[in-house]
Design a protein around this motif. Structure first.
Motif, PDB file in Angstrom:
ATOM      1  N   LEU A   1       0.834  -1.212   0.000  1.00  0.00           N
ATOM      2  CA  LEU A   1       0.000   0.000   0.000  1.00  0.00           C
ATOM      3  C   LEU A   1       0.863   1.253   0.000  1.00  0.00           C
ATOM      4  O   LEU A   1       0.567   2.229  -0.701  1.00  0.00           O
ATOM      5  CB  LEU A   1      -0.913   0.003   1.223  1.00  0.00           C
ATOM      6  CG  LEU A   1      -2.030  -1.039   1.267  1.00  0.00           C
ATOM      7  CD1 LEU A   1      -2.756  -0.950   2.600  1.00  0.00           C
ATOM      8  CD2 LEU A   1      -3.005  -0.822   0.117  1.00  0.00           C
ATOM      9  N   TRP A   2       1.913   1.234   0.812  1.00  0.00           N
ATOM     10  CA  TRP A   2       2.800   2.396   0.895  1.00  0.00           C
ATOM     11  C   TRP A   2       3.525   2.639  -0.432  1.00  0.00           C
ATOM     12  O   TRP A   2       3.646   3.785  -0.885  1.00  0.00           O
ATOM     13  CB  TRP A   2       3.820   2.198   2.012  1.00  0.00           C
ATOM     14  CG  TRP A   2       4.985   3.116   1.917  1.00  0.00           C
ATOM     15  CD1 TRP A   2       4.974   4.469   2.110  1.00  0.00           C
ATOM     16  CD2 TRP A   2       6.326   2.774   1.556  1.00  0.00           C
ATOM     17  NE1 TRP A   2       6.236   4.987   1.902  1.00  0.00           N
ATOM     18  CE2 TRP A   2       7.080   3.963   1.567  1.00  0.00           C
ATOM     19  CE3 TRP A   2       6.955   1.569   1.249  1.00  0.00           C
ATOM     20  CZ2 TRP A   2       8.440   3.979   1.271  1.00  0.00           C
ATOM     21  CZ3 TRP A   2       8.320   1.585   0.956  1.00  0.00           C
ATOM     22  CH2 TRP A   2       9.032   2.784   0.963  1.00  0.00           C
ATOM     23  N   LEU A   3       4.007   1.572  -1.065  1.00  0.00           N
ATOM     24  CA  LEU A   3       4.754   1.727  -2.316  1.00  0.00           C
ATOM     25  C   LEU A   3       3.901   2.371  -3.402  1.00  0.00           C
ATOM     26  O   LEU A   3       4.393   3.219  -4.162  1.00  0.00           O
ATOM     27  CB  LEU A   3       5.276   0.376  -2.795  1.00  0.00           C
ATOM     28  CG  LEU A   3       6.496  -0.192  -2.065  1.00  0.00           C
ATOM     29  CD1 LEU A   3       6.808  -1.595  -2.560  1.00  0.00           C
ATOM     30  CD2 LEU A   3       7.715   0.717  -2.251  1.00  0.00           C
ATOM     31  N   VAL A   4       2.655   1.979  -3.477  1.00  0.00           N
ATOM     32  CA  VAL A   4       1.758   2.561  -4.476  1.00  0.00           C
ATOM     33  C   VAL A   4       1.642   4.060  -4.250  1.00  0.00           C
ATOM     34  O   VAL A   4       1.761   4.867  -5.184  1.00  0.00           O
ATOM     35  CB  VAL A   4       0.375   1.891  -4.428  1.00  0.00           C
ATOM     36  CG1 VAL A   4      -0.617   2.641  -5.313  1.00  0.00           C
ATOM     37  CG2 VAL A   4       0.474   0.436  -4.864  1.00  0.00           C
ATOM     38  N   ARG A   5       1.415   4.459  -2.996  1.00  0.00           N
ATOM     39  CA  ARG A   5       1.256   5.892  -2.692  1.00  0.00           C
ATOM     40  C   ARG A   5       2.570   6.638  -2.840  1.00  0.00           C
ATOM     41  O   ARG A   5       2.582   7.799  -3.283  1.00  0.00           O
ATOM     42  CB  ARG A   5       0.704   6.064  -1.262  1.00  0.00           C
ATOM     43  CG  ARG A   5       0.306   7.508  -0.963  1.00  0.00           C
ATOM     44  CD  ARG A   5      -0.826   7.943  -1.872  1.00  0.00           C
ATOM     45  NE  ARG A   5      -1.181   9.336  -1.691  1.00  0.00           N
ATOM     46  CZ  ARG A   5      -0.590  10.352  -2.318  1.00  0.00           C
ATOM     47  NH1 ARG A   5       0.409  10.108  -3.173  1.00  0.00           N
ATOM     48  NH2 ARG A   5      -0.990  11.604  -2.129  1.00  0.00           N
ATOM     49  N   ALA A   6       3.679   6.011  -2.466  1.00  0.00           N
ATOM     50  CA  ALA A   6       4.981   6.658  -2.596  1.00  0.00           C
ATOM     51  C   ALA A   6       5.325   6.904  -4.061  1.00  0.00           C
ATOM     52  O   ALA A   6       5.894   7.950  -4.414  1.00  0.00           O
ATOM     53  CB  ALA A   6       6.060   5.811  -1.925  1.00  0.00           C
ATOM     54  N   ASP A   7       4.983   5.956  -4.940  1.00  0.00           N
ATOM     55  CA  ASP A   7       5.225   6.142  -6.374  1.00  0.00           C
ATOM     56  C   ASP A   7       4.373   7.287  -6.912  1.00  0.00           C
ATOM     57  O   ASP A   7       4.840   8.084  -7.752  1.00  0.00           O
ATOM     58  CB  ASP A   7       4.916   4.850  -7.132  1.00  0.00           C
ATOM     59  CG  ASP A   7       5.951   3.766  -6.895  1.00  0.00           C
ATOM     60  OD1 ASP A   7       7.045   4.095  -6.404  1.00  0.00           O
ATOM     61  OD2 ASP A   7       5.666   2.587  -7.192  1.00  0.00           O
ATOM     62  N   GLU A   8       3.133   7.378  -6.454  1.00  0.00           N
ATOM     63  CA  GLU A   8       2.267   8.477  -6.881  1.00  0.00           C
ATOM     64  C   GLU A   8       2.843   9.821  -6.430  1.00  0.00           C
ATOM     65  O   GLU A   8       2.825  10.801  -7.191  1.00  0.00           O
ATOM     66  CB  GLU A   8       0.863   8.289  -6.313  1.00  0.00           C
ATOM     67  CG  GLU A   8       0.114   7.096  -6.882  1.00  0.00           C
ATOM     68  CD  GLU A   8      -1.213   6.875  -6.193  1.00  0.00           C
ATOM     69  OE1 GLU A   8      -1.476   7.582  -5.183  1.00  0.00           O
ATOM     70  OE2 GLU A   8      -1.993   6.010  -6.633  1.00  0.00           O
ATOM     71  N   TYR A   9       3.344   9.860  -5.216  1.00  0.00           N
ATOM     72  CA  TYR A   9       3.920  11.107  -4.692  1.00  0.00           C
ATOM     73  C   TYR A   9       5.171  11.492  -5.474  1.00  0.00           C
ATOM     74  O   TYR A   9       5.377  12.672  -5.783  1.00  0.00           O
ATOM     75  CB  TYR A   9       4.251  10.943  -3.211  1.00  0.00           C
ATOM     76  CG  TYR A   9       4.921  12.150  -2.609  1.00  0.00           C
ATOM     77  CD1 TYR A   9       4.184  13.293  -2.293  1.00  0.00           C
ATOM     78  CD2 TYR A   9       6.291  12.165  -2.376  1.00  0.00           C
ATOM     79  CE1 TYR A   9       4.808  14.412  -1.757  1.00  0.00           C
ATOM     80  CE2 TYR A   9       6.916  13.276  -1.836  1.00  0.00           C
ATOM     81  CZ  TYR A   9       6.169  14.403  -1.525  1.00  0.00           C
ATOM     82  OH  TYR A   9       6.787  15.503  -1.000  1.00  0.00           O
ATOM     83  N   ALA A  10       5.994  10.507  -5.804  1.00  0.00           N
ATOM     84  CA  ALA A  10       7.217  10.793  -6.567  1.00  0.00           C
ATOM     85  C   ALA A  10       6.871  11.373  -7.941  1.00  0.00           C
ATOM     86  O   ALA A  10       7.509  12.330  -8.411  1.00  0.00           O
ATOM     87  CB  ALA A  10       8.042   9.522  -6.714  1.00  0.00           C
ATOM     88  N   ALA A  11       5.857  10.807  -8.597  1.00  0.00           N
ATOM     89  CA  ALA A  11       5.437  11.325  -9.892  1.00  0.00           C
ATOM     90  C   ALA A  11       4.877  12.735  -9.756  1.00  0.00           C
ATOM     91  O   ALA A  11       5.125  13.607 -10.607  1.00  0.00           O
ATOM     92  CB  ALA A  11       4.383  10.392 -10.498  1.00  0.00           C
ATOM     93  N   GLN A  12       4.135  12.980  -8.693  1.00  0.00           N
ATOM     94  CA  GLN A  12       3.585  14.313  -8.436  1.00  0.00           C
ATOM     95  C   GLN A  12       4.697  15.338  -8.244  1.00  0.00           C
ATOM     96  O   GLN A  12       4.644  16.445  -8.786  1.00  0.00           O
ATOM     97  CB  GLN A  12       2.704  14.270  -7.190  1.00  0.00           C
ATOM     98  CG  GLN A  12       2.196  15.633  -6.721  1.00  0.00           C
ATOM     99  CD  GLN A  12       1.494  15.532  -5.378  1.00  0.00           C
ATOM    100  OE1 GLN A  12       0.917  14.494  -5.029  1.00  0.00           O
ATOM    101  NE2 GLN A  12       1.560  16.591  -4.600  1.00  0.00           N
ATOM    102  N   ARG A  13       5.733  14.961  -7.480  1.00  0.00           N
ATOM    103  CA  ARG A  13       6.840  15.892  -7.229  1.00  0.00           C
ATOM    104  C   ARG A  13       7.626  16.183  -8.508  1.00  0.00           C
ATOM    105  O   ARG A  13       8.061  17.314  -8.730  1.00  0.00           O
ATOM    106  CB  ARG A  13       7.773  15.315  -6.169  1.00  0.00           C
ATOM    107  CG  ARG A  13       7.195  15.336  -4.765  1.00  0.00           C
ATOM    108  CD  ARG A  13       7.040  16.769  -4.253  1.00  0.00           C
ATOM    109  NE  ARG A  13       8.329  17.414  -4.107  1.00  0.00           N
ATOM    110  CZ  ARG A  13       8.567  18.683  -4.423  1.00  0.00           C
ATOM    111  NH1 ARG A  13       7.605  19.432  -4.935  1.00  0.00           N
ATOM    112  NH2 ARG A  13       9.761  19.205  -4.237  1.00  0.00           N
TER     113      ARG A  13
END
Length: 248
Positions: A74-86
């Motif tokens: 669950l964390w990896l999915v959200r962390a990847d989304e955050y990285a793309a957002q940044r």
């Protein structure tokens, strides 16, 4: 870099000595530990009912690493989304880091969850995936009721800093209202602890329940084990991994 999935497989490898499987679980915790390494390990000993003597029930190590793995996915999915957002924000010229930063990027000394690092017994009783899902929802703008960390809706506990008061969650000791001075203060554990004793599960009995004769075992531990979602069924099927096997 240490591979979480490699050591997860070692935890499940019944051909390995139990102490090596246990060591592999610790390595997984150095990669991902939502409550901090010590508090997350303490949580897993309770939720997976890891006995004091591992040879009594080595399968509990597998249950523990699967709970950790499910939360990590669950964390990896959200962390990847955050990285793309940044990356998109930087390309648009917005390079300033959002404040507050995502929960997984906060250092322990600046986090309102600092108590979990200084007192490994005072962590949420939520399953790890429940906690990660809750924090991801908050990051996306949700406002769940109760304590942001554990959901406790009871009265807050006042803790003196010597010159002011900090309002703490009664369930997990998260700082809900900081000291008026604006500084983070050290959380003094209610019961002194020794990490080696936690690592050796002095707080657990051989049947996977909290050791009633160990001084630091608290009502929190007993309530944690009594939660329905933390009960271990007699024959528990292996958790579904979904697409997680493709994540390193």
């Amino acid at each position: 870099m240490t591979s979480f999935l490699t050591h997860r497989a070692r935890v499940h490898d019944a051909r390995l000595p139990t102490h090596r499987r246990h060591s592999a679980l610790r390595t997984c915790l150095t990669v991902f530990a939502p409550y901090g390494l010590r508090a997350t390990y303490h949580h897993l000993t309770l939720s997976a009912a890891i006995p004091r003597r591992l040879e009594v029930d080595p399968d509990t190590l597998g249950r523990a690493v699967e709970e950790l793995h499910e939360a990590r996915v669950l964390w990896l999915v959200r962390a990847d989304e955050y990285a793309a957002q940044r990356r998109a924000e930087k390309q648009a010229g917005r390079r300033a880091v959002p404040n507050p930063r995502p929960w997984w990027l906060q250092s322990w000394w600046e986090s309102p969850d600092r108590a979990w690092y200084e007192d490994p017994f005072r962590h949420p009783s939520l399953r790890l995936y429940e906690y990660v899902r809750r924090q991801n929802a908050i990051l996306d703008g949700a406002e769940p009721p109760g304590c942001p960390a554990c959901g406790d809706e009871g009265p807050r506990v006042l803790s003196s800093t010597g010159h002011g008061w900090v309002e703490l969650c009664r369930g997990c000791a998260r700082a809900l209202a900081p000291c008026p001075c604006g500084q983070r203060h050290r959380f003094v554990p209610e019961t002194p602890f020794n990490w080696n004793e936690i690592w050796r599960r002095a707080h657990m009995s051989d049947d996977g329940t909290p050791n009633p004769h160990w001084p630091a075992v608290s009502q929190f531990d007993r309530q944690h084990c009594e939660r329905p979602e933390n009960q271990i069924p007699a024959a528990s099927p292996e958790p579904a991994c979904g697409t997680a096997a493709a994540i390193n």
